[in-house]
Design a protein around this motif. Structure first.
Motif, PDB file in Angstrom:
ATOM      1  N   SER A 130       0.877  -1.175   0.000  1.00 27.88           N
ATOM      2  CA  SER A 130       0.000   0.000   0.000  1.00 27.88           C
ATOM      3  C   SER A 130       0.909   1.217   0.000  1.00 27.88           C
ATOM      4  O   SER A 130       2.135   1.084  -0.053  1.00 27.88           O
ATOM      5  CB  SER A 130      -0.900   0.010   1.237  1.00 27.88           C
ATOM      6  N   ASP A 131       0.328   2.403   0.119  1.00 26.11           N
ATOM      7  CA  ASP A 131       1.162   3.609   0.118  1.00 26.11           C
ATOM      8  C   ASP A 131       1.880   3.826   1.448  1.00 26.11           C
ATOM      9  O   ASP A 131       2.718   4.722   1.561  1.00 26.11           O
ATOM     10  CB  ASP A 131       0.338   4.842  -0.263  1.00 26.11           C
ATOM     11  N   PHE A 132       1.586   3.004   2.448  1.00 24.43           N
ATOM     12  CA  PHE A 132       2.241   3.157   3.758  1.00 24.43           C
ATOM     13  C   PHE A 132       2.988   1.893   4.184  1.00 24.43           C
ATOM     14  O   PHE A 132       3.563   1.848   5.272  1.00 24.43           O
ATOM     15  CB  PHE A 132       1.207   3.508   4.843  1.00 24.43           C
ATOM     16  N   PHE A 133       3.016   0.871   3.333  1.00 25.70           N
ATOM     17  CA  PHE A 133       3.598  -0.409   3.743  1.00 25.70           C
ATOM     18  C   PHE A 133       4.323  -1.056   2.564  1.00 25.70           C
ATOM     19  O   PHE A 133       3.717  -1.350   1.533  1.00 25.70           O
ATOM     20  CB  PHE A 133       2.487  -1.353   4.218  1.00 25.70           C
ATOM     21  N   SER A 134       5.638  -1.252   2.715  1.00 23.59           N
ATOM     22  CA  SER A 134       6.403  -1.974   1.693  1.00 23.59           C
ATOM     23  C   SER A 134       6.896  -3.286   2.282  1.00 23.59           C
ATOM     24  O   SER A 134       7.091  -3.415   3.496  1.00 23.59           O
ATOM     25  CB  SER A 134       7.589  -1.140   1.201  1.00 23.59           C
ATOM     26  N   LEU A 135       7.094  -4.263   1.407  1.00 26.03           N
ATOM     27  CA  LEU A 135       7.536  -5.586   1.839  1.00 26.03           C
ATOM     28  C   LEU A 135       8.639  -6.099   0.923  1.00 26.03           C
ATOM     29  O   LEU A 135       8.531  -6.011  -0.301  1.00 26.03           O
ATOM     30  CB  LEU A 135       6.360  -6.567   1.817  1.00 26.03           C
ATOM     31  N   LYS A 136       9.683  -6.641   1.542  1.00 25.70           N
ATOM     32  CA  LYS A 136      10.700  -7.385   0.813  1.00 25.70           C
ATOM     33  C   LYS A 136      10.845  -8.757   1.458  1.00 25.70           C
ATOM     34  O   LYS A 136      11.133  -8.858   2.659  1.00 25.70           O
ATOM     35  CB  LYS A 136      12.054  -6.658   0.832  1.00 25.70           C
TER      36      LYS A 136
END
Length: 223
Positions: A130-136
């Motif tokens: 989302s625009d507030f949550f990144s995942l790697k």
């Protein structure tokens, strides 16, 4: 290694490994354990202490994705911006994560969509959920972690010391210490004395805290 579905005491599913008699989550309640250990004693405590809305998280044992999913919705509740890295040496299969059905379990709007996205995005790339949550998601063994001064919070959710003692040593916790920023926090469901001593040996200040249902204590370590 053989893996089987297992329903925990709170109705949530986990994966059981019969060859070593170990589960991905507590048999007393996968959902309850994750919410208590990693969200309440980890993320919520960090926000209460630091008031910082921009948080970097490292999860040791991405596994079923439950901790990541709960963190996503806690970020909404607390208005946080989160960069999340999940390390996993043996990713679960599509059939396994679908069978966990954590999206429907939460009974939160869009939880099914978010859960599917967490598992469907490619590995080894930082991607927006989302625009507030990144995942790697990184597929590698924990001893290969070389990050320094990067994270505010570590969810240490490896298999227990009974079956994988090599993951609960001072050598591993030294890597965790280096990866954390000053005043960073590591939380784990384990409360073993040997784990506490290994954390202290590399410089952590360690607290014994009330554990999740079915477990008397857990540990929180601060850099």
């Amino acid at each position: 290694m053989k893996r089987e579905l297992f329903k925990t005491a709170d109705g949530s599913m986990t994966i059981h490994l019969p060859d070593i008699n170990e589960q991905y989550h507590s048999k007393h309640g996968a959902l309850q354990e994750a919410q208590h250990v990693f969200i309440k004693m980890g993320l919520q405590h960090l926000v209460d202490q630091n008031k910082d809305k921009n948080i970097t998280i490292l999860e040791i044992g991405f596994g079923t994705g439950l901790n990541c999913l709960l963190t996503f919705f806690e970020a909404i509740a607390l208005k946080l911006n989160i960069d999340y890295v999940g390390v996993e040496a043996f990713p679960v299969t599509l059939n396994e994560w679908k069978a966990m059905d954590y999206g429907n379990l939460l009974q939160i709007e869009n939880a099914v969509t978010v859960y599917e996205k967490l598992h469907s995005i490619e590995w080894e790339a930082t991607l927006p959920i989302s625009d507030f949550f990144s995942l790697k998601k990184e597929e590698k063994k924990f001893e290969a972690i070389i990050d320094e001064l990067k994270y505010n919070l570590i969810y240490f959710d490896a298999f227990g010391a009974r079956v994988q003692p090599e993951l609960w040593t001072a050598a591993i916790f030294k890597l965790m210490y280096k990866a954390l920023k000053p005043k960073g926090i590591l939380v784990t469901y384990s409360a073993k004395g040997s784990v506490r001593r290994a954390l202290q040996a590399v410089g952590f200040v360690v607290e014994r805290l009330e554990g999740p249902p079915g477990k008397r204590e857990m540990l929180r370590a601060t850099k």
